[in-house]
Enzyme design. Structure first.
Site, mmCIF file in Angstrom:
data_model
loop_
_atom_site.group_PDB
_atom_site.id
_atom_site.type_symbol
_atom_site.label_atom_id
_atom_site.label_comp_id
_atom_site.label_asym_id
_atom_site.label_seq_id
_atom_site.Cartn_x
_atom_site.Cartn_y
_atom_site.Cartn_z
ATOM 1 N N ILE A 82 -7.161 7.714 -0.450
ATOM 2 C CA ILE A 82 -7.022 6.274 -0.665
ATOM 3 C C ILE A 82 -7.897 5.605 0.391
ATOM 4 C CG2 ILE A 82 -4.919 6.222 0.754
ATOM 5 C CD1 ILE A 82 -3.960 3.842 -0.860
ATOM 6 N N SER A 83 -8.755 4.677 -0.023
ATOM 7 C CA SER A 83 -9.705 4.052 0.899
ATOM 8 C C SER A 83 -8.994 3.234 1.970
ATOM 9 C CB SER A 83 -10.663 3.140 0.128
ATOM 10 O OG SER A 83 -11.433 3.870 -0.800
ATOM 11 N N GLN A 84 -9.668 3.071 3.123
ATOM 12 C CA GLN A 84 -9.098 2.249 4.184
ATOM 13 C C GLN A 84 -8.984 0.807 3.694
ATOM 14 O OE1 GLN A 84 -13.111 2.375 6.683
ATOM 15 N NE2 GLN A 84 -11.627 1.033 7.658
ATOM 16 N N PRO A 85 -7.964 0.092 4.120
ATOM 17 C CA PRO A 85 -7.748 -1.278 3.646
ATOM 18 C C PRO A 85 -8.958 -2.188 3.838
ATOM 19 C CG PRO A 85 -5.788 -0.480 4.744
ATOM 20 C CD PRO A 85 -6.846 0.570 4.949
ATOM 21 N N ARG B 213 0.819 -1.222 0.000
ATOM 22 C CA ARG B 213 0.000 0.000 0.000
ATOM 23 C C ARG B 213 0.852 1.271 0.000
ATOM 24 N NH1 ARG B 213 -3.657 2.732 4.324
ATOM 25 N NH2 ARG B 213 -5.467 3.470 3.131
#
Length: 207
Positions: free
Chosen positions: A51-54, A25
């Site tokens: 960036i979206s959370q994992p 990431r």
């Protein structure tokens, strides 16, 4: 990150877990944010985008039910991280980004990892990518006021669409499955918060 943030929260698709373990990431965030790259939180990537959370990446990907041979459309390339996960799991990925600097940065990051099965188009994502349709799966990484009909039209029978739907400030993650007769089954999954989906069939940039 994967054990505590993804598996522990119920994501069980082994292919999703393996993809999350494989794709670094930190490659998709700015150097100043690298130390936070593996925390379970969205991070700014510039241009008022994130960036979206994992966990959300893993959940949305799991809902697509990818087996490896699919042609997938992503709306909202952003950092390129979600596209990278899809590239590891599917045959071909087509992703649309309206913000040029993000598209260029994502292309560079994807190339650095040798993920050459991702095609990026700079365009209005709310109209989809008609020239490459139909798709086995469509994933939308921005919140829409409603589901654009274009996405349904560009989905194969049996295809899956995952999209956040709601207001500009909070949405519900929705999974749509297109039936053989063209009708759709819609399921609400969970509450979520995404940046707004801007375009002809989404929100205005002035809203």
């Amino acid at each position: 990150m994967v054990e505590s943030q993804i598996i522990a929260r119920g994501v069980s698709d082994r292919r999703v877990i393996e993809a999350m373990l494989k794709v670094p990431r930190h490659v998709f965030v700015e150097e100043a944010m690298a130390a936070q790259a593996y925390s379970d939180t969205p991070l700014p990537i510039g241009e008022k985008q994130t960036i979206s959370q994992p966990y959300m990446v893993a959940l949305m990907t799991e809902l697509l039910e990818l087996k490896g041979k699919e042609k997938v459309l992503e709306i909202g390339t952003g950092s390129g991280y979600q596209a990278a996960i899809l590239a590891v799991m599917a045959d071909r990925v087509y992703t649309v980004e309206r913000i040029r600097p993000l598209a260029l940065r994502a292309r560079k990051a994807l190339d650095s990892l040798g993920l050459l099965n991702v095609n990026i188009k700079m365009s209005d994502g709310t109209v989809g990518w008609e020239d490459e349709a139909p798709f086995d799966a469509i994933i939308v990484t921005a919140g829409a006021p409603d589901i654009p009909q274009q996405y349904i039209d560009q989905l194969k029978p049996g295809g899956r669409l995952v999209i956040p739907v709601g207001t500009q400030f909070e949405q519900v993650l929705v999974r749509v499955v297109k039936q053989e007769d063209g009708s759709v089954e819609r399921e609400n999954i969970t509450g979520c918060r995404f940046v707004k989906l801007v375009g002809k069939f989404g929100w205005s940039s002035d809203d």
